[in-house]
Design an enzyme around this catalytic site. Structure first.
Site, PDB file in Angstrom:
ATOM      1  N   SER C  10       0.805  -1.225   0.000  1.00 51.81           N
ATOM      2  CA  SER C  10       0.000   0.000   0.000  1.00 51.81           C
ATOM      3  C   SER C  10       0.835   1.271   0.000  1.00 51.81           C
ATOM      4  O   SER C  10       0.306   2.355  -0.195  1.00 51.81           O
ATOM      5  CB  SER C  10      -0.936   0.006   1.207  1.00 51.81           C
ATOM      6  OG  SER C  10      -0.179   0.071   2.398  1.00 51.81           O
ATOM      7  N   GLY C  11       2.126   1.145   0.242  1.00 50.34           N
ATOM      8  CA  GLY C  11       2.983   2.330   0.250  1.00 50.34           C
ATOM      9  C   GLY C  11       3.359   2.754  -1.156  1.00 50.34           C
ATOM     10  O   GLY C  11       2.860   2.200  -2.146  1.00 50.34           O
ATOM     11  N   TYR C  12       4.238   3.742  -1.249  1.00 50.44           N
ATOM     12  CA  TYR C  12       4.573   4.279  -2.570  1.00 50.44           C
ATOM     13  C   TYR C  12       5.502   3.344  -3.337  1.00 50.44           C
ATOM     14  O   TYR C  12       5.391   3.222  -4.550  1.00 50.44           O
ATOM     15  CB  TYR C  12       5.181   5.673  -2.437  1.00 50.44           C
ATOM     16  CG  TYR C  12       4.183   6.696  -1.920  1.00 50.44           C
ATOM     17  CD1 TYR C  12       2.820   6.557  -2.195  1.00 50.44           C
ATOM     18  CD2 TYR C  12       4.578   7.781  -1.164  1.00 50.44           C
ATOM     19  CE1 TYR C  12       1.902   7.488  -1.725  1.00 50.44           C
ATOM     20  CE2 TYR C  12       3.668   8.713  -0.696  1.00 50.44           C
ATOM     21  CZ  TYR C  12       2.329   8.561  -0.976  1.00 50.44           C
ATOM     22  OH  TYR C  12       1.419   9.472  -0.519  1.00 50.44           O
ATOM     23  N   CYS C 148      17.591   5.018  -2.402  1.00 46.89           N
ATOM     24  CA  CYS C 148      17.436   5.874  -3.573  1.00 46.89           C
ATOM     25  C   CYS C 148      18.560   6.902  -3.692  1.00 46.89           C
ATOM     26  O   CYS C 148      19.161   7.066  -4.750  1.00 46.89           O
ATOM     27  CB  CYS C 148      16.071   6.562  -3.556  1.00 46.89           C
ATOM     28  SG  CYS C 148      15.700   7.474  -2.051  1.00 46.89           S
ATOM     29  N   ASN C 305      13.142   8.291  -7.467  1.00 50.83           N
ATOM     30  CA  ASN C 305      13.387   7.492  -6.268  1.00 50.83           C
ATOM     31  C   ASN C 305      12.510   6.259  -6.163  1.00 50.83           C
ATOM     32  O   ASN C 305      12.876   5.270  -5.528  1.00 50.83           O
ATOM     33  CB  ASN C 305      13.213   8.355  -5.018  1.00 50.83           C
ATOM     34  CG  ASN C 305      11.885   9.071  -4.975  1.00 50.83           C
ATOM     35  OD1 ASN C 305      11.542   9.796  -5.921  1.00 50.83           O
ATOM     36  ND2 ASN C 305      11.121   8.886  -3.927  1.00 50.83           N
TER      37      ASN C 305
END
Lengths: 338, 338, 338, 338
Positions: C10-12, C148, C305
């Site tokens: 569910s995160g980026y 990143c 990133n």
């Protein structure tokens, strides 16, 4: 593999055509013209294409024969240019405004000059498969891609055109890329950044396209907001009879049931419950949605002006014309968050 | 009430001078020149000033006598222009780069042309009261305001200049207004928006100013980031002897104890615990801060490039020169959030 | 067709994995877990995926066997979680920080807790094919994707690591998506918009990764700037011997000659002559560049990133492991302008 | 010098009240309450106020007597709170929605709860001097400041209310600060940045205020666009009789002839020829403008939602009430560019 050439390849629509066509499995980009940047590498104007092509811009007079010729040239200029160049390719796709309006008089009214090639207008099929033109596009050799704001408004309003009174308001908001790649003080970053710039408080040109496609009389305003890409329209209409949310959902679903590039977005909750171009950048989707309160109907549409509002629609039409899968080379879903 | 005139009033520094001087209780703005906009109302270029002035731009040749003449003209042009006009006012304040560097040879090295009025350089007092020039400014009739990034870096580094090795790195980030009001494709909104554009990867001109003011040898890089206003510098230095946070806090407080426009911002927590131009827009503050880890020292500075990095510094110096309260007309605290 | 499952979908980073894997021709996404959104459709969290999947989030305890299991879970949590779940898949790719550092003591120093599974660290191959790990990745069943900012700095510095003094400064700038999807006041739009927020003035964690990969001693600062996606690093180094631009160009070209995802960007002119994440959003490129002035060398790197700095690197490594073309599913070139 | 206290000082309206009142020459801010931040310095929440005040937030129960008490508390909560605290000050100014609507039934309809203090509503004078309330404000001890979008729409429409058909559409766009200072995922920077988020596709609450003030029946939509501060409304109306641009200019000038904070902005050219909040940030102006095409009239308004749409309007009303110059402490003209 068909050979594609682009007239006017240094602008933003031209760059987006290059991006899509260079990644398209069935297409070879043979030439892109730019009189201003003639001889320079294509990736100097479009740095995202570094490593993807060694193409350099040619002069317009250097364009050779190709299978499909795409015009990403300014309106007014295109109607003079296209007749001279059109014979060099079997398929011609025009992304300017010059062959969108059936009625040359309407053109004159909205673009301020007499149309110089009215006899060609009827050759063009509108590049809007979702509005019933898909069959004609399968055999069309002249295709005219509609305007970015017009596409959003037409796709948002078409499913309810028969359900509402003909007078509708269309409020359009757009990013800065819609103004094109030429520099002006008004479009400089300090002046344009964070602006809410009403540049068409009454009577935006795309009104005519909306009327032609939907039969509705649109009263349109247009505002530049902080974004580079992205167009959104919010349309207000009056229902002929009271409508429920379910009525509208059915109308939109019936209209767009199997369309690959139109999504009906009208949810009960969530930050993205209505169409928002933010999640569409780079994609060929046009999201449409609606809300209703008694007889008040609000229809919304969103798209990336350079893709579904331009280069992507052109590629979609070309796919249809060539008998390829309609989504070929157009499967990028958009980024989130961005 | 003294009469102020501005040479070069249509640019962003010129506009900010107008804003500050029109609101200043002791100053009457009598003229602002712009050869390009001659005859046009000042508020056509600076729409925030609508209702504040009926002034129109005059030509440079129409400038009459005034008490203070402020130059907001480009570098290189100013050194030719200033000698011709300076006699029309007792007090002259130059906001260009042309009279900042004591050494005309350094100027030639950084600006690429020979200085055309080297004999005048010594007449100018640096417009940096915080660096020991306040006394000289009280009687100065020629004042040269330092560069925006230089001001941030000098104020960030000065308190530790004696505590660190002379070689420091300065990473500067700046908004788009620093590039001025002239339009270019690179500065257009679509191209500049969201950019992280390294425009000076080595050897930015302001290195020379930093060296002149602090004695440090700055290795500077400069990047344009997404912002219209605002400059931030992040400087890395090596302490001569291990330092604690308390050592640094004392050094900064001792250096800036009573300064009205420098705030020491170095907190343990919070989103704004270090200098950030976001909370400074429109204000004349330069916030400075620091962090330390053994011998590694990081010094930070932030300001609004058009205010403390330009027009505000000029007004501050003028206040000092006239014997007025130093903060007169400069009390706007910045907005949050913005 | 191999089956992929995502832990922490569910995160980026999870969303970006979903985007890339759902579009990947050889992969079927079978599950994505989220304890918070369990049972909800994946496209509620990632609205760009509407129409692309009907998948709903499962609970972590519902994860079944798969061919490849990707961890997009937070650092510190992953080292506890991974050992419990790793047996359910032959291939495991970790996108957290927990198995990046070879030395558990370094981990403890930078992440503030003792490593709970130090015996597993040696199983992991760094997900950085460009740094000599490509051969090992071809047979690796445990892959750890680097951070990143670390990726950008490592790729920017690696070609000159032997040419410069070991002490380098790294100034990193990042968009807001790097802070993850959880809401905090500091990350709210009004507070974060337009900020230049130094969140690591000394000693960012990625220093350790840079040191491990390049042998250089990086002094790193990190600042959040206005952007959602995008990381840029500007590194300053001191050459051991004077270098010319040509020396550097040769060094970078030799190092990255045939790399599909690293472009050397160091041009004489143009707004995008150095690496800028603006033209990389959504793409798997890391652009690197350089400038030199005598012994002063500036190395620059830029990437998205969430892609080359996360999900894209994971897919690239998976492609290598499976013997597929390295660019499969990663051919999106980025958008311009955006 | 009068003593002012703020209830709810940690939000964005509270912060703006603090900024304006701390700079106001005739006012001393004695207290600002925040139950959440009780005991913390005011400048931790509002970093722009560093160096301007040593005030710390008190608890609501610690509020002592003052001359004027300003409520910057949420709607629904305020109607319970205000009666308990109002006796501690002679003058009460409410910036919430709770005492704006004359008709408690309308309130219930739009805010979803029964009004808990309907007997107090009639005590409140609308804080909108430009709409004929200036005389009443001179003696008012209870003032209710209208909503930000309502203010923009009312001021844009009032001059033509008698000239157009009563049904008008109002399209409002707003920055993120209008959602307040509490964090939610939807308001996080990655999710909100660059959005065009239609949050009220039909029936925004401010419709009721617009109707009450102008007699028009507004059909309002509201969209969050990329900005922190700023509200703009674009209203479409149908003229009863054909109107010329001159008719409209006269109507607006007649209505606002001597108003200090309303500027009529409707020019023939220029990027800022219509109202744009970009040039108004921090200022107390509401710019209004118009365009006409036969019977089609477009009215526009723009303001800073935290100033003329909130805290600035409150200070303006207080100035009127105290018999001070209406512009006292409100002379900041806005910044350009920003």
């Amino acid at each position: 593999m068909i050979r594609a050439a682009i007239v006017g390849g240094s602008g933003y629509i031209g760059g987006e055509l290059l991006r899509l066509l260079l990644c398209h499995p069935n297409i070879e980009v043979t030439q892109a013209s730019s009189d201003r940047l003639r001889g320079q590498r294509v990736d100097t104007a479009h740095p995202n294409l570094r490593g993807r092509t060694d193409l350099a811009f040619c002069g317009r007079d250097e364009l050779a024969d190709s299978d499909v010729l795409l015009f990403a040239t300014p309106h007014r200029a295109t109607m003079d240019l296209l007749p001279k160049l059109a014979d060099s390719a079997r398929h011609v796709i025009d992304l300017s405004a010059d062959f969108r309006l059936r009625d040359p008089w309407l053109y004159q009214q909205h673009y301020g000059v007499m149309h110089s090639a009215p006899e060609l207008i009827d050759d063009f099929v509108p590049g809007l498969p979702e509005l019933g033109h898909r069959e004609a596009l399968r055999t069309a050799d002249r295709i005219s891609v509609p305007g970015c704001m017009a596409t959003a408004a037409i796709l948002a309003l078409a499913p309810i055109a028969d359900l509402v009174e003909p007078e509708v308001t269309v409020d359009a908001r757009t990013g800065s890329s819609g103004s094109g790649a030429s520099a002006s003080t008004a479009d400089s970053h300090p002046q344009r950044s964070g602006a809410m710039r009403v540049f068409a408080p009454t009577g935006h040109r795309h009104e005519a396209e909306i009327g032609q496609a939907t039969g509705l009389s649109a009263r349109m305003t247009a505002t530049g907001v902080e974004a580079v890409r992205g167009v959104q329209v919010v349309c207000q209409a009056q229902a002929r009879n009271p409508l429920t949310e379910l009525d509208l959902r059915r109308a939109y679903r019936a209209f767009y049931g199997t369309e690959p590039f139109v999504r009906v977005v009208a949810h009960r909750r969530g930050a993205f419950r209505y169409p928002d171009p933010k999640v569409l950048l780079g994609s060929n989707y046009c999201d449409v949605g609606f809300a209703v309160d008694g007889r008040r109907v609000t229809a919304m549409g969103a798209l990336d002006n350079l893709v579904k509002g331009g280069a992507g629609a052109a590629v979609q039409c070309l796919n249809i014309r060539m008998g390829w899968p309609e989504t070929l080379g157009l499967d990028f879903p958009g980024l989130h968050p961005i």
